[in-house]
Design a protein around this motif. Sequence first.
Motif, short mmCIF file in Angstrom:
data_model
loop_
_atom_site.label_atom_id
_atom_site.label_comp_id
_atom_site.label_asym_id
_atom_site.label_seq_id
_atom_site.Cartn_x
_atom_site.Cartn_y
_atom_site.Cartn_z
N PHE A 128 -58.30 77.56 51.56
CA PHE A 128 -59.31 78.62 51.60
C PHE A 128 -59.19 79.42 50.31
CE2 PHE A 128 -61.02 82.78 52.61
CZ PHE A 128 -62.23 82.43 53.17
N ASP A 129 -60.28 79.43 49.52
CA ASP A 129 -60.25 80.06 48.20
C ASP A 129 -60.76 81.49 48.17
OD1 ASP A 129 -59.22 77.74 47.02
OD2 ASP A 129 -61.23 76.90 46.79
N GLY A 130 -61.37 81.96 49.23
CA GLY A 130 -61.97 83.30 49.24
C GLY A 130 -60.93 84.40 49.32
N ASP A 131 -61.40 85.64 49.12
CA ASP A 131 -60.54 86.81 49.26
C ASP A 131 -60.13 86.98 50.70
OD1 ASP A 131 -60.51 87.59 46.63
OD2 ASP A 131 -62.12 89.05 46.83
N LEU A 132 -58.87 87.30 50.89
CA LEU A 132 -58.35 87.60 52.22
C LEU A 132 -57.69 88.96 52.19
CD1 LEU A 132 -56.80 84.12 53.06
CD2 LEU A 132 -58.82 85.13 54.10
N PRO A 133 -57.81 89.73 53.26
CA PRO A 133 -57.19 91.06 53.26
C PRO A 133 -55.67 90.98 53.26
CG PRO A 133 -58.13 90.57 55.41
CD PRO A 133 -58.51 89.44 54.50
N ARG A 134 -55.05 91.99 52.68
CA ARG A 134 -53.60 92.07 52.74
C ARG A 134 -53.19 92.44 54.16
NH1 ARG A 134 -52.72 96.52 49.69
NH2 ARG A 134 -54.90 96.72 49.17
N GLU A 135 -51.90 92.33 54.46
CA GLU A 135 -51.43 92.57 55.82
C GLU A 135 -51.85 93.94 56.35
OE1 GLU A 135 -48.83 91.70 53.45
OE2 GLU A 135 -49.17 89.60 53.83
N THR A 136 -51.79 94.96 55.48
CA THR A 136 -52.06 96.32 55.94
C THR A 136 -53.53 96.71 55.77
OG1 THR A 136 -51.47 97.17 53.76
CG2 THR A 136 -49.72 97.08 55.42
N ALA A 137 -54.31 95.87 55.13
CA ALA A 137 -55.70 96.23 54.82
C ALA A 137 -56.59 96.05 56.04
CB ALA A 137 -56.22 95.37 53.67
N ALA A 138 -57.69 96.77 56.02
CA ALA A 138 -58.72 96.61 57.04
C ALA A 138 -59.41 95.26 56.85
CB ALA A 138 -59.73 97.75 56.94
N PRO A 139 -60.09 94.77 57.86
CA PRO A 139 -60.79 93.49 57.70
C PRO A 139 -61.87 93.58 56.64
CG PRO A 139 -61.21 94.46 59.88
CD PRO A 139 -60.25 95.34 59.18
N HIS A 140 -62.11 92.46 55.98
CA HIS A 140 -63.21 92.37 55.02
C HIS A 140 -64.46 91.95 55.78
CE1 HIS A 140 -60.40 91.47 51.36
NE2 HIS A 140 -60.20 92.66 51.88
N ILE A 141 -65.54 92.67 55.56
CA ILE A 141 -66.83 92.32 56.17
C ILE A 141 -67.76 91.96 55.02
CG2 ILE A 141 -68.77 93.16 57.52
CD1 ILE A 141 -66.76 95.03 58.93
N VAL A 142 -68.18 90.70 55.01
CA VAL A 142 -69.02 90.18 53.93
C VAL A 142 -70.38 89.84 54.50
CG1 VAL A 142 -69.22 88.38 52.16
CG2 VAL A 142 -66.94 89.21 52.84
N ARG A 143 -71.43 90.45 53.95
CA ARG A 143 -72.80 90.16 54.41
C ARG A 143 -73.33 88.97 53.62
NH1 ARG A 143 -73.15 93.37 58.89
NH2 ARG A 143 -72.27 95.38 58.39
N ARG A 144 -73.90 88.00 54.34
CA ARG A 144 -74.48 86.81 53.72
C ARG A 144 -75.86 86.58 54.31
NH1 ARG A 144 -72.33 82.16 55.11
NH2 ARG A 144 -71.54 82.99 57.03
N GLY A 145 -76.88 87.10 53.67
CA GLY A 145 -78.24 86.94 54.19
C GLY A 145 -78.35 87.54 55.56
N ALA A 146 -78.76 86.73 56.53
CA ALA A 146 -78.91 87.21 57.90
C ALA A 146 -77.57 87.23 58.64
CB ALA A 146 -79.90 86.34 58.66
N GLY A 147 -76.59 86.50 58.12
CA GLY A 147 -75.30 86.41 58.80
C GLY A 147 -74.26 87.34 58.21
N THR A 148 -73.11 87.37 58.85
CA THR A 148 -72.01 88.22 58.44
C THR A 148 -70.71 87.43 58.57
OG1 THR A 148 -73.16 90.16 59.29
CG2 THR A 148 -70.82 90.41 58.91
N GLU A 149 -69.79 87.66 57.65
CA GLU A 149 -68.48 87.01 57.72
C GLU A 149 -67.42 88.09 57.84
OE1 GLU A 149 -67.35 83.21 55.49
OE2 GLU A 149 -66.38 84.80 54.32
N ILE A 150 -66.49 87.88 58.77
CA ILE A 150 -65.37 88.79 58.96
C ILE A 150 -64.10 88.04 58.58
CG2 ILE A 150 -64.17 90.32 60.56
CD1 ILE A 150 -66.47 89.92 62.51
#
Length: 167
Positions: free
Chosen positions: A111-133
Amino acid sequence: WIAALALALVATALAAAGVIAFRESRLVQDEIHHAVGTARAADEEAALRGTARYLGAHLFNALYQLDVERLNENIEQVRAWLPIESFLVVDEERLVLTDGTPANARYGDTFDGDLPRETAAPHIVRRGAGTEIRFVISSGGVPAGWGVVALAEAPWQASLRRLEART
């Protein structure tokens, strides 16, 4: 002639008033849409963050024990209440352990994308009509890996979007 001139002046004044009223109603409508959109986004983001926290804790035992079959069962349960396009569970080396399907076609992919650090809040990525958490799977401060969930637009959201476009 005076009656025609008076009629023309009244018609012009009414037309101008109509144009001004239409412009003002558009401004009010835009402000309402902005306010509703902001409130909806804030509520949606809070719900997504809560979902990420729940999933991060719920998947921990199965991931920590590297029980892929149990991870797949948990993912299947989540599919019943979320409109999921894809669900990846990534280990600490950023390798995909499961994609939640019986074939597990993504197993071993990096997996090449950004991932949150252990203490970080989740990353919420908007992609058109969908969303990635993207969230940390952990319990008691002990991380075991990450979850990457792509959500499709829920049917009720699509309906609201269509209604909003019509109005």
